[in-house]
Every structure is written in structure tokens, then in C-alpha cells.
Motif scaffolding. Structure first.
Motif, PDB file in Angstrom:
ATOM      1  N   ALA A   1       0.870  -1.180   0.000  1.00 50.00           N
ATOM      2  CA  ALA A   1       0.000   0.000   0.000  1.00 50.00           C
ATOM      3  C   ALA A   1       0.902   1.222   0.000  1.00 50.00           C
ATOM      4  O   ALA A   1       1.626   1.474   0.966  1.00 50.00           O
ATOM      5  CB  ALA A   1      -0.917   0.011   1.218  1.00 50.00           C
TER       6      ALA A   1
ATOM      7  N   TRP B   1       0.489   5.182  -0.447  1.00 49.03           N
ATOM      8  CA  TRP B   1      -0.729   5.978  -0.289  1.00 49.03           C
ATOM      9  C   TRP B   1      -0.398   7.448  -0.117  1.00 49.03           C
ATOM     10  O   TRP B   1       0.484   7.807   0.677  1.00 49.03           O
ATOM     11  CB  TRP B   1      -1.435   5.494   0.980  1.00 49.03           C
TER      12      TRP B   1
ATOM     13  N   LYS C   1      -1.030  10.389   1.760  1.00 47.56           N
ATOM     14  CA  LYS C   1      -1.657  10.495   3.081  1.00 47.56           C
ATOM     15  C   LYS C   1      -2.565  11.709   3.218  1.00 47.56           C
ATOM     16  O   LYS C   1      -3.333  11.800   4.176  1.00 47.56           O
ATOM     17  CB  LYS C   1      -0.594  10.510   4.169  1.00 47.56           C
TER      18      LYS C   1
ATOM     19  N   ALA D   1      -5.165   2.564   4.019  1.00 53.61           N
ATOM     20  CA  ALA D   1      -3.892   1.894   3.748  1.00 53.61           C
ATOM     21  C   ALA D   1      -3.500   1.007   4.918  1.00 53.61           C
ATOM     22  O   ALA D   1      -3.131  -0.166   4.739  1.00 53.61           O
ATOM     23  CB  ALA D   1      -2.811   2.932   3.479  1.00 53.61           C
ATOM     24  N   LYS D   2      -3.584   1.540   6.127  1.00 52.26           N
ATOM     25  CA  LYS D   2      -3.172   0.788   7.311  1.00 52.26           C
ATOM     26  C   LYS D   2      -4.003  -0.475   7.498  1.00 52.26           C
ATOM     27  O   LYS D   2      -3.497  -1.486   8.019  1.00 52.26           O
ATOM     28  CB  LYS D   2      -3.295   1.677   8.554  1.00 52.26           C
TER      29      LYS D   2
ATOM     30  N   ALA E   1      -2.967  -4.208   6.672  1.00 47.26           N
ATOM     31  CA  ALA E   1      -2.158  -5.007   7.588  1.00 47.26           C
ATOM     32  C   ALA E   1      -3.016  -5.963   8.408  1.00 47.26           C
ATOM     33  O   ALA E   1      -2.488  -6.926   8.980  1.00 47.26           O
ATOM     34  CB  ALA E   1      -1.359  -4.092   8.506  1.00 47.26           C
TER      35      ALA E   1
ATOM     36  N   ALA F   1       2.007  -7.090   5.061  1.00 52.89           N
ATOM     37  CA  ALA F   1       1.698  -5.965   4.173  1.00 52.89           C
ATOM     38  C   ALA F   1       2.735  -4.863   4.370  1.00 52.89           C
ATOM     39  O   ALA F   1       3.124  -4.554   5.496  1.00 52.89           O
ATOM     40  CB  ALA F   1       0.306  -5.431   4.461  1.00 52.89           C
ATOM     41  N   GLU F   2       3.170  -4.285   3.257  1.00 53.46           N
ATOM     42  CA  GLU F   2       4.116  -3.172   3.292  1.00 53.46           C
ATOM     43  C   GLU F   2       3.333  -1.888   3.047  1.00 53.46           C
ATOM     44  O   GLU F   2       2.686  -1.742   2.010  1.00 53.46           O
ATOM     45  CB  GLU F   2       5.195  -3.375   2.227  1.00 53.46           C
ATOM     46  N   ILE F   3       3.368  -0.989   4.007  1.00 52.71           N
ATOM     47  CA  ILE F   3       2.517   0.196   3.972  1.00 52.71           C
ATOM     48  C   ILE F   3       3.384   1.446   4.063  1.00 52.71           C
ATOM     49  O   ILE F   3       4.188   1.599   4.994  1.00 52.71           O
ATOM     50  CB  ILE F   3       1.486   0.156   5.112  1.00 52.71           C
ATOM     51  N   HIS F   4       3.220   2.329   3.091  1.00 50.26           N
ATOM     52  CA  HIS F   4       3.979   3.573   3.041  1.00 50.26           C
ATOM     53  C   HIS F   4       3.009   4.730   2.819  1.00 50.26           C
ATOM     54  O   HIS F   4       2.299   4.768   1.809  1.00 50.26           O
ATOM     55  CB  HIS F   4       5.000   3.533   1.903  1.00 50.26           C
TER      56      HIS F   4
END
Length: 289
Positions: free
Chosen positions: A232, A234, A236, A246-247, A250, A256-259
């Protein structure tokens, strides 16, 4: 520089436009755009990935340079747009692919994955929602109202989303430096939105959007059971699909890789290099390895 081909394919009697680049034998990366744009949103991303991926970016029917038959000729639903995308891929001989989803591209991508879970090698979601947590209430309230009760008042609220100013708002909201966003992008989108009959197409899809959240439990089960890699990336500052969307990935996606990056709904307009670096690294590790 990557060579990008601009092609058309006929699917169920409709001409669908798509951009294609990269080695024919490389892993396929399918890019699915959102509202109110087209594959034009990927014009800067494609060259950054096409050195090692076979990139395919179609325009959904009614968008971009694809055909836009009127609502009397085609029933515009997310199921129907998925049908066309599925048949386009089959016609191109694509059976395995990573997918990038943004906005409307997400419910189309989720349907593809639920229909053919074995086909999807990885998911990149860029402000492409899959959880109730992602909906920013102020934006979505009139959409849900229009779905519940289609009347002149609720329709007028949705027609407001088709104006030039509303399109510009989607592009610049949440972007720290608005001068990074090329105005040609929202003028390009608005010109295509303004074609005769396109307003009715968009209203039909606004109404049908309510069919998407009921799919989320199946999506979440798919993410858990398949262990498909998920990135993800995103903007913000998005006030349509907020960072909680996005969060939430997880919750069900394995590792999950979230940025969350500085930017808005159309993150590629202001942070394409940063996003492309994250996407390329993710695909290199999860797909090309």
C-alpha cells in the motif's frame, strides 16, 4: 527511455484503449486507473518500470480513449467493467500478473482477484480502498445518499463531482506543493468527462459503487488465504480514501508493506519517483525473484 505502445483491442464489440510497454516475456504488471482519469495517470510511471516489467494499462469503458457507449447501450457497473478487463487480458494471453489499483481500479482489481486468485502475483494499492476504514465521510456521504434515494437533490450533489473545479480538487488536495501537479491532468480528465452522455455514465457508476463494500469480507478472506504480497503506497493527504484505508491492509494481508507519502489522491502527479522506487523494489522482491 521505454518504448510505449498505444493500442486498441475490441472486446464484446467495444474498442478498449491500452498502453503497453516492456519486454513481452517479462512479468506482467497491470495498471488499473480510477475516476475521473484513465491510463493517462500512469504516463510517468510506466517508463520507470518498463525496463523489467511488461506493463499494461487499459482505459475502462467510458473513460479515456476507450469507447464510451451511452447508458442505453451498456449497463455501466463494476461487474461489467471487470468483465471487459478480464476478456481484454484473455485476448492478450495474460494469465498471471501483478496489479496496481487506484480508486475505481480497486473494485475492478478485487473482482479479478476473487474470480481468478491464482492469476494475481502481487497487489499494489495506491489509494485504492478495500476496507470500510478508508472512506472519508464528508466525501462519501452524498454518494451513499444518492444510492439510497435517487432524486433531483441527490443527483445534483453528484453532478457537482463532474465539474472542472471538483476534478482539480481531487488532484491538488493533500499535496504539499500544488505547483508539482500539472494542470493538464485535470483539464484532460474534465474534457473527457464533458463528452455528451458521459455524465450519465458517471452517475451510473456512482450509483453502483455501493456494490463494492459488500465484497470486502471476501477480499479480506482472499488476502488471508492466498498470502498474496501487498504493497500500500498511499497519498496520506487524500480526502477521499484516507490513510486508515492503507493501514487496514495489515489486518489481513501477510506482511503488508505500507507507506504513507506526502501527496494526495493522485499521488503519481507529485511523487512518482518516490512511489516508483517503492513499487519497483516490492515487485523485484515479490514477483521477479
Amino acid at each position: 527511455m521505454a518504448v510505449i505502445h498505444h493500442r486498441h483491442a475490441t472486446v464484446r464489440g467495444h474498442r478498449l484503449f491500452y498502453r503497453e510497454a516492456g519486454p513481452a516475456d517479462a512479468p506482467v504488471f497491470l495498471l488499473l486507473h480510477g475516476f475521473p482519469t484513465s491510463s493517462y495517470m500512469f504516463r510517468d510511471l510506466i517508463p520507470l518500470l518498463a525496463d523489467r516489467y511488461h506493463v499494461i494499462a487499459p482505459d475502462h469503458l467510458g473513460f479515456g480513449l476507450s469507447d464510451a457507449p451511452g447508458v442505453a447501450e451498456f449497463d455501466y457497473t463494476f461487474d461489467a467493467l471487470t468483465d471487459l478487463t478480464e476478456e481484454l487480458l484473455a485476448g492478450l494471453g495474460v494469465t498471471r500478473y501483478a496489479v496496481y489499483v487506484q480508486d475505481y481500479g480497486a473494485p475492478i482489481g478485487w473482482r479479478l482477484a476473487l474470480r481468478h486468485p491464482e492469476a494475481v502475483t502481487a497487489i499494489v494499492t495506491q489509494n485504492g480502498n478495500g476496507y470500510d476504514e478508508g472512506f472519508v465521510e464528508d466525501f462519501w456521504r452524498p454518494v451513499w445518499a444518492y444510492h439510497r434515494d435517487e432524486n433531483p437533490e441527490t443527483e445534483a450533489a453528484m453532478r457537482g463531482a463532474l465539474t472542472l473545479e471538483a476534478t482539480r480538487w481531487q488532484y491538488v488536495t493533500g499535496v504539499p506543493d500544488e505547483t508539482l501537479v500539472n494542470p493538464e491532468a485535470w483539464h484532460h480528465d474534465h474534457a473527457l468527462l464533458s463528452r455528451p452522455g458521459n455524465d450519465e455514465i458517471q452517475l451510473a457508476l456512482f450509483r453502483d459503487y455501493a456494490t463494492n463494500p459488500p465484497l470486502y469480507p471476501r477480499l479480506h478472506r482472499y488476502l488471508r488465504d492466498s498470502a498474496v504480497p501487498v504493497l500500500a503506497v498511499w497519498g496520506k493527504g487524500d480526502e477521499i480514501f484516507g490513510p486508515e484505508g492503507a493501514k487496514a491492509f495489515a489486518t489481513d494481508a501477510h506482511d503488508a508493506e505500507i507507506h504513507l507519502l506526502d501527496g494526495g489522491h493522485f499521488l503519481l502527479e507529485s511523487a512518482v519517483d518516490e512511489a516508483a522506487a517503492l513499487i519497483g523494489d516490492f515487485l523485484d522482491r515479490k514477483v521477479a525473484a
